[in-house]
Design an enzyme around this catalytic site. Structure first.
Site, PDB file in Angstrom:
ATOM      1  N   GLY A  12       0.825  -1.207   0.000  1.00  0.00           N
ATOM      2  CA  GLY A  12       0.000   0.000   0.000  1.00  0.00           C
ATOM      3  C   GLY A  12       0.860   1.258   0.000  1.00  0.00           C
ATOM      4  N   ASP A  13       0.195   2.399  -0.210  1.00  0.00           N
ATOM      5  CA  ASP A  13       0.846   3.720  -0.178  1.00  0.00           C
ATOM      6  C   ASP A  13       1.940   3.873  -1.220  1.00  0.00           C
ATOM      7  OD1 ASP A  13      -0.799   4.289   2.012  1.00  0.00           O
ATOM      8  OD2 ASP A  13       0.671   3.494   3.429  1.00  0.00           O
ATOM      9  N   LYS A  16      -0.664   5.398  -5.612  1.00  0.00           N
ATOM     10  CA  LYS A  16      -1.759   5.119  -6.558  1.00  0.00           C
ATOM     11  C   LYS A  16      -2.561   6.385  -6.848  1.00  0.00           C
ATOM     12  CE  LYS A  16      -3.193   2.048  -3.612  1.00  0.00           C
ATOM     13  NZ  LYS A  16      -2.048   1.964  -2.670  1.00  0.00           N
ATOM     14  N   LYS A  18      -1.664   9.551  -6.818  1.00  0.00           N
ATOM     15  CA  LYS A  18      -0.977  10.454  -7.747  1.00  0.00           C
ATOM     16  C   LYS A  18      -1.118   9.959  -9.190  1.00  0.00           C
ATOM     17  CE  LYS A  18       2.988  11.785 -10.009  1.00  0.00           C
ATOM     18  NZ  LYS A  18       4.234  12.445 -10.174  1.00  0.00           N
ATOM     19  N   ASN A  38      -9.971   2.840   5.003  1.00  0.00           N
ATOM     20  CA  ASN A  38      -8.598   2.474   5.403  1.00  0.00           C
ATOM     21  C   ASN A  38      -7.591   3.044   4.406  1.00  0.00           C
ATOM     22  OD1 ASN A  38      -9.566   0.748   3.425  1.00  0.00           O
ATOM     23  ND2 ASN A  38      -8.765  -1.130   4.327  1.00  0.00           N
ATOM     24  N   GLY A  40      -5.771   5.779   1.972  1.00  0.00           N
ATOM     25  CA  GLY A  40      -5.521   7.223   1.959  1.00  0.00           C
ATOM     26  C   GLY A  40      -4.734   7.519   0.702  1.00  0.00           C
ATOM     27  N   HIS A  41      -5.368   8.115  -0.275  1.00  0.00           N
ATOM     28  CA  HIS A  41      -4.718   8.368  -1.562  1.00  0.00           C
ATOM     29  C   HIS A  41      -4.436   9.863  -1.674  1.00  0.00           C
ATOM     30  CE1 HIS A  41      -6.411   4.422  -3.445  1.00  0.00           C
ATOM     31  NE2 HIS A  41      -5.734   4.230  -2.335  1.00  0.00           N
ATOM     32  N   THR A 128      -6.275  -0.039  10.568  1.00  0.00           N
ATOM     33  CA  THR A 128      -6.492   1.410  10.584  1.00  0.00           C
ATOM     34  C   THR A 128      -7.647   1.776  11.518  1.00  0.00           C
ATOM     35  OG1 THR A 128      -7.976   1.215   8.706  1.00  0.00           O
ATOM     36  CG2 THR A 128      -5.664   1.684   8.213  1.00  0.00           C
ATOM     37  N   GLN A 223      -5.008  -0.194  -1.216  1.00  0.00           N
ATOM     38  CA  GLN A 223      -4.029  -1.074  -0.562  1.00  0.00           C
ATOM     39  C   GLN A 223      -2.990  -1.586  -1.575  1.00  0.00           C
ATOM     40  OE1 GLN A 223      -7.670  -1.853   0.445  1.00  0.00           O
ATOM     41  NE2 GLN A 223      -7.189  -0.108   1.701  1.00  0.00           N
ATOM     42  N   THR A 300      -3.885   7.242   9.380  1.00  0.00           N
ATOM     43  CA  THR A 300      -3.708   7.127  10.831  1.00  0.00           C
ATOM     44  C   THR A 300      -2.562   7.977  11.374  1.00  0.00           C
ATOM     45  OG1 THR A 300      -2.215   5.261  10.515  1.00  0.00           O
ATOM     46  CG2 THR A 300      -4.548   4.730  10.823  1.00  0.00           C
ATOM     47  N   PRO A 303       3.935   6.224  11.848  1.00  0.00           N
ATOM     48  CA  PRO A 303       5.147   6.148  11.020  1.00  0.00           C
ATOM     49  C   PRO A 303       5.128   4.864  10.207  1.00  0.00           C
ATOM     50  CG  PRO A 303       5.680   6.037  13.386  1.00  0.00           C
ATOM     51  CD  PRO A 303       4.196   6.221  13.280  1.00  0.00           C
ATOM     52  N   ARG A 304       5.479   4.967   8.927  1.00  0.00           N
ATOM     53  CA  ARG A 304       5.538   3.750   8.108  1.00  0.00           C
ATOM     54  C   ARG A 304       6.896   3.077   8.306  1.00  0.00           C
ATOM     55  NH1 ARG A 304       3.266   7.044   2.950  1.00  0.00           N
ATOM     56  NH2 ARG A 304       1.041   6.948   3.402  1.00  0.00           N
TER      57      ARG A 304
END
Ligand code: GDP
Ligand code: IMO
Ligand code: MG
Length: 427
Positions: A12-13, A16, A18, A38, A40-41, A128, A223, A300, A303-304
């Site tokens: 995920g993240d 997508k 953009k 859940n 966040g784009h 999330t 995701q 959320t 930190p990733r």
């Protein structure tokens, strides 16, 4: 006809939002087919910066219809907040539709997401907490309430009484939590129903007509493949089918030829939430990536977890989805590194493993085996042509292409629409 699926290739993240915002200019329709709030784009465009959770990332073009498909679980409150944000910045949302068949996230789903995570203790998934898992569980258990149910208030009350009786038993007897009042939940739902009525439609015939007219359609995934309910790192996954094959059922589109299946992958790896991630860096290099890239969850704020590019995992994603091409994002994040590592295989129990294992226990034992390449150490965010990239950046891109086994059609060097290098136009 051009049907293009846009699917996350990692956890995920990947960016997508953009890429869909950029491609949607030429699409007549963008359909979100999986997940819920859940997701966040992030989109940066002339209207501003947006974190979209439910609304498809094509919403910024007046000619592009945006559909929240049957495979999405919709939180009415999140959707309404998101619409407010869009309206405030002058975005026209009159071409947004929500499938009558999309399930709703109810207040008890959000409470249960939290209580179930707490009950799991050290085994928590790190969800999330947006109620997505419990909402999909109720869909499968045939206890769901769907967007279309909002149109018939008497029927809605009957259904809510029936469902809430069962949910209150779980809340009170299993979790020792207070029950929810039917009247309060119903009143709130009625308010949502009035505000969302204009958007809720039988979207499947509209999609089918667009296909018949050979219109360009984008299927926007949420995701990433490694979070997929079937093919991800189970049980550390989300609760829906996020892969290209899931796009048909989740959009309400009969199987057609997909002209492109575009995998989105970052030039390194991140993951948010629990579960194995072989290339995770717990050291200062991981922290450096997090700080340069500002890797904090959109939904959320967590930190990733950051690490080097994992070619074993992304090669597996390409196999599961049948990627015809890839958009490589966040290449600019690596600009400052003097040396970059790429995981080409794993090592576990004294053996070399070059296929992503289905066993999460085995994946937990996998250690990355790295190739190390020199970094290009010069800025790329302003570049728009592949041949203008520093030669070492070009060879990094070519190396990933070779390892994943898929052509890289798009290279993203910044969050804005125009910060993009297109090596092969796909729409
Ligand atoms: P999504 O969930 O796949 O849409 O991705 P997210 O929006 O959660 O996270 C991607 C982050 O990377 C966002 O903050 C984007 O604005 C940002 N982003 C996307 N592409 C690029 C890029 O090429 N370079 C940089 N520096 N940031 C990017
Ligand atoms: P986008 O679309 C990154 C992760 C959560 C957790 C697991 C299960 O922005 O790429 P859930 O709330 O779905 O039950 O949580 O899945 N997760 C995501 N991670 N990006 C996402 O979406 C995610 N959606 C869910 O962190 O590990
Ligand atoms: Mg995201």
């Amino acid at each position: 006809m051009s049907v293009i699926a846009v699917v996350g290739a990692q956890w995920g993240d990947e960016g997508k939002g953009k890429i869909v915002d950029m491609l949607a200019e030429k699409a007549s329709m963008v359909i979100r087919f999986s997940g819920g709030p859940n997701a966040g784009h992030t989109v940066h465009n002339p209207y501003g910066e947006f974190s979209l959770h439910l609304v498809p990332s094509g919403i910024f073009y007046p000619h592009t219809a945006c559909i929240i498909g049957s495979g999405v679980v919709v939180s009415p409150s999140v959707l309404l907040d998101e619409l407010e944000q869009l309206w405030k910045k002058g975005v026209n949302t009159s071409k947004l539709l929500v499938s009558t068949r999309a399930h709703l996230i109810m207040p008890y789903h959000i409470i249960l997401d939290r209580l179930e995570e707490q009950a799991k203790g050290a085994g928590a998934l790190g969800t999330t907490r947006s109620g997505v898992g419990p909402a999909y569980a109720d869909k499968v258990a045939r206890l769901g309430i769907r967007a279309g149910d909002l149109a018939d208030k008497e029927g809605l009350l009957r259904r809510l009484r029936f469902v809430l009786e069962q949910k209150n038993l779980i809340l009170t007897r299993i979790h020792g939590a207070p029950p929810l009042s039917v009247e309060e939940v119903y009143d709130q739902l009625c308010q949502y129903a009035d505000r969302l009525a204009a958007f809720i439609r039988e979207t499947e015939p509209i999609i089918s007509q667009a296909v018949e007219r050979n219109e360009p359609i984008l299927l926007e995934g949420a995701q990433g493949t490694l979070l997929d309910i079937d093919f991800g790192t189970y049980p550390y996954v989300t609760s829906s089918s996020v892969i290209a094959a899931g796009a048909f059922a989740g959009a309400g589109l009969h199987p057609v030829k997909m002209d492109h299946i575009l995998g989105i992958m970052k030039a390194y790896t991140t993951r948010v939430g629990a579960g194995p991630m072989p290339t995770e860096l717990g050291d200062e290099t991981g922290e450096r990536i997090r700080q340069i890239a500002q890797e904090y969850g959109v939904t959320t704020g967590r930190p990733r977890r950051c690490g080097w590019f994992d070619a074993v995992a992304t090669r597996y994603s390409a196999l599961i989805n049948g990627f015809s091409g890839v958009a490589l994002t966040r290449l600019d994040v690596l600009d400052a590194f003097d040396s970059i590592k790429v995981c080409t295989k794993y090592k576990a129990d004294g053996k070399i493993i070059d296929q992503f294992p289905s066993s999460t226990l085995q994946l937990e034992r996998c250690q990355p085996v790295y190739d190390e390449v020199p970094g290009w150490q010069s800025p790329t965010a302003h570049l728009r042509r592949f041949q203008d990239l520093p030669p070492l950046a070009q060879s990094y891109v070519r190396k990933l292409e070779h390892l994943v086994g898929c052509p890289i059609n798009i290279i993203s060097v910044g969050p804005h629409r125009e910060q993009t290098i297109v090596t092969k136009a796909i729409l």
